[in-house]
Scaffold this motif. Structure first.
Motif, PDB file in Angstrom:
ATOM      1  N   PRO A   1       3.755  18.364   3.848  1.00  0.00           N
ATOM      2  CA  PRO A   1       4.718  18.955   2.893  1.00  0.00           C
ATOM      3  C   PRO A   1       4.357  18.610   1.447  1.00  0.00           C
ATOM      4  CG  PRO A   1       5.828  17.705   4.647  1.00  0.00           C
ATOM      5  CD  PRO A   1       4.388  17.341   4.689  1.00  0.00           C
ATOM      6  N   ARG A  39       9.790  20.544   0.579  1.00  0.00           N
ATOM      7  CA  ARG A  39       9.944  21.514   1.674  1.00  0.00           C
ATOM      8  C   ARG A  39       9.245  21.008   2.939  1.00  0.00           C
ATOM      9  NH1 ARG A  39       7.265  26.589   3.095  1.00  0.00           N
ATOM     10  NH2 ARG A  39       5.826  26.287   1.364  1.00  0.00           N
ATOM     11  N   GLN A  49      10.565  18.338   4.567  1.00  0.00           N
ATOM     12  CA  GLN A  49      10.913  16.919   4.644  1.00  0.00           C
ATOM     13  C   GLN A  49      12.186  16.691   5.450  1.00  0.00           C
ATOM     14  OE1 GLN A  49      11.417  15.146   0.780  1.00  0.00           O
ATOM     15  NE2 GLN A  49      11.465  13.047   1.527  1.00  0.00           N
ATOM     16  N   SER A 103       9.227  27.188   7.177  1.00  0.00           N
ATOM     17  CA  SER A 103       9.373  25.730   7.181  1.00  0.00           C
ATOM     18  C   SER A 103      10.794  25.357   7.571  1.00  0.00           C
ATOM     19  CB  SER A 103       9.061  25.156   5.802  1.00  0.00           C
ATOM     20  OG  SER A 103       9.995  25.631   4.846  1.00  0.00           O
ATOM     21  N   THR A 118      13.419  22.238   6.680  1.00  0.00           N
ATOM     22  CA  THR A 118      13.743  21.036   5.907  1.00  0.00           C
ATOM     23  C   THR A 118      15.084  20.522   6.407  1.00  0.00           C
ATOM     24  OG1 THR A 118      12.605  21.989   3.989  1.00  0.00           O
ATOM     25  CG2 THR A 118      14.069  20.105   3.590  1.00  0.00           C
TER      26      THR A 118
END
Length: 462
Positions: A125, A144, A146, A298, A300
């Motif tokens: 990331p 992004r 995480q 993604s 997060t």
């Protein structure tokens, strides 16, 4: 065999029933249990041996007796129907619609248990997420992909902070928007309504998928809720290539449900009565966040947990801190002073921050300003402790400047409005303005060329 009902139970103990095992039974298999009146209850196999299966019922076992109850093994795990129609919908903890509309139209069903992302397939990331909150963007940056939990306490405004992040989160230098997946476990009705109303008022409800397991729902449902939410997030992120922000609250309720079920099963308890597998169970959830090769999407994660007695060494925040990449810690004393958001400056941390900030990502001075703010605020804490012993009038002029800096940092940088959305440039410029209170030779963590470029020429009046 699916469709075949087996008659009789071996034992009933609270939400747990023991049945004779069918030949093809497996762990996490879904089971239908029907009482003598034909009322159907859904359960899940949570333990097996050669002759028996232990089934956790989603709901009450009232009305079940050993002789007339029938059991049907479905030979499939608990699955969630997925599709783009998930967006804008509200489901219960088991993925069943509770917003008055029918199930989404899709032929695709996915096992909710999922798998953590293979480390080999992960993409590191590096993309900065602007939340509009200075204490996060400036000093504990969210990246992004995480996992950045919020460590809070009862009565602190963690729900307001999470809602503000959901409203304001955006990728810098990109038009790509976030969709949100919200998972509420053991939450009160007013908390569920708060999030729903917030999403409606801000116009983001059409980009949110909500899973709600209220406080009066069975404990086992709280175990399933985050898995349903993460399954929906994985579909939207890795098959629809969306950027998904997952907020899960309250992880403490999830862990309490784990402990309750573990006690019912007669397992040997670990720290404070929680099962020994609490760490691996939490890791199963947290490690489903990230970015993977072959997908532009993604996930997060922002898990929220309320620390029992505000104890950060409690097993739940302790283990969460090991698995995730930092934490945002809310401070009760700051909240009592009327500061919002009450993000504690020193215990909060983002371990991926260094890889998502700097020239080309945020600004060249970001890392230096953040480091200097941390160092200077740490000195403020020490001077406040000294002042409480010898009195403020006995402090040196430099120490009094630090006290002024600390007060200004808390009132102007850490404190902002619930609907105030600050850009990263505004946050960094504000940081420079506050650092200008201190003598230049105290800014030892910032390079001279950055000081000459960004430090305001007009120093703050003492």
């Amino acid at each position: 065999m699916r469709g075949v009902e087996y008659s009789g139970l071996t034992a009933v103990d609270g939400p747990i029933v023991v049945v004779r095992r069918s030949e093809n039974s497996f762990y996490d298999e879904v089971v239908y249990v029907r009482d003598k009146n034909g009322e159907k209850k859904t359960g899940r196999i949570i333990d097996l041996n050669e002759t028996a299966a232990v089934v956790q019922i989603f709901g009450s076992t009232t009305g079940l007796d050993l002789d007339s109850t029938t059991v049907e093994f479905l030979e499939e795990p608990l699955e969630l129907r997925v599709g783009r129609g998930l967006l804008g919908r509200i489901f219960n903890g088991l993925g069943e619609p509770i917003d008055g509309y029918p199930e989404i139209i899709s032929s695709r069903k996915v096992n909710v248990n999922g798998n953590p992302i293979n480390p080999y397939a992960r993409v590191y990331p590096r993309d900065f997420i602007q939340t509009g909150i200075s204490s996060i963007d400036g000093m504990n940056t969210l990246i992004r992909g995480q996992k950045l939990p919020i460590f809070s306490g009862n009565g602190l405004p963690h729900n307001k902070l999470a809602a503000q992040i959901i409203r304001q989160a955006k990728l810098l230098n990109s038009d790509e928007e976030f969709v949100m997946v919200f998972a509420g476990m053991g939450i009160k009705y007013d908390v569920a309504q708060f999030f729903k109303n917030t999403f409606e008022e801000s116009g983001v409800l059409s980009k949110v998928v909500m899973f709600q397991s209220l406080a009066d729902a069975p404990s086992i449902e709280r175990i399933i809720t985050p898995r349903c939410a993460l399954t929906a997030a994985e579909y939207l992120a890795f098959e629809c290539n969306m950027h998904v922000l997952v907020v899960m609250t309250d992880m403490t309720n999830y862990c309490e449900a784990l402990r309750e079920i573990s006690t019912t099963r007669g397992e040997v308890p670990g720290r404070k009565g929680y099962p020994g597998y609490l760490y691996s169970n939490l890791a199963e959830l947290y490690e489903r966040a990230g970015k993977i090769q072959g997908s532009t999407g993604s996930i997060t994660q922002i898990p929220i947990l309320t620390m029992p007695n505000d104890d950060i060494s409690h097993p739940i925040p302790d283990l969460t801190g090991y698995i995730t990449e930092g934490q945002i810690v809310l401070d009760r004393e700051m909240s009592q002073k009327g500061m919002y958001p009450p993000v504690s400056g020193l215990p909060s941390l983002s371990r991926l921050m260094k890889d998502g900030i700097g020239a080309g990502m945020t600004r060249e001075d970001h890392a230096s300003v953040s480091s200097q703010l941390f160092a200077s605020y740490s000195k403020v804490k020490s001077i406040r402790n000294l002042a409480s012993i010898i009195g403020e009038e006995e402090l040196s002029s430099l120490d009094r400047l630090y006290l002024k800096f600390g007060n200004e940092l808390e009132s102007k940088f850490f404190t902002q409005g619930e609907y105030e959305d600050r850009s990263i440039d505004e946050t960094l410029d504000l940081g420079w303005k506050l650092l200008s209170i201190l003598p230049v030779d105290e800014l030892y963590r910032i390079k001279t060329d950055l000081i000459e470029k960004y430090l305001p020429k007009e120093k703050e009046a003492e």
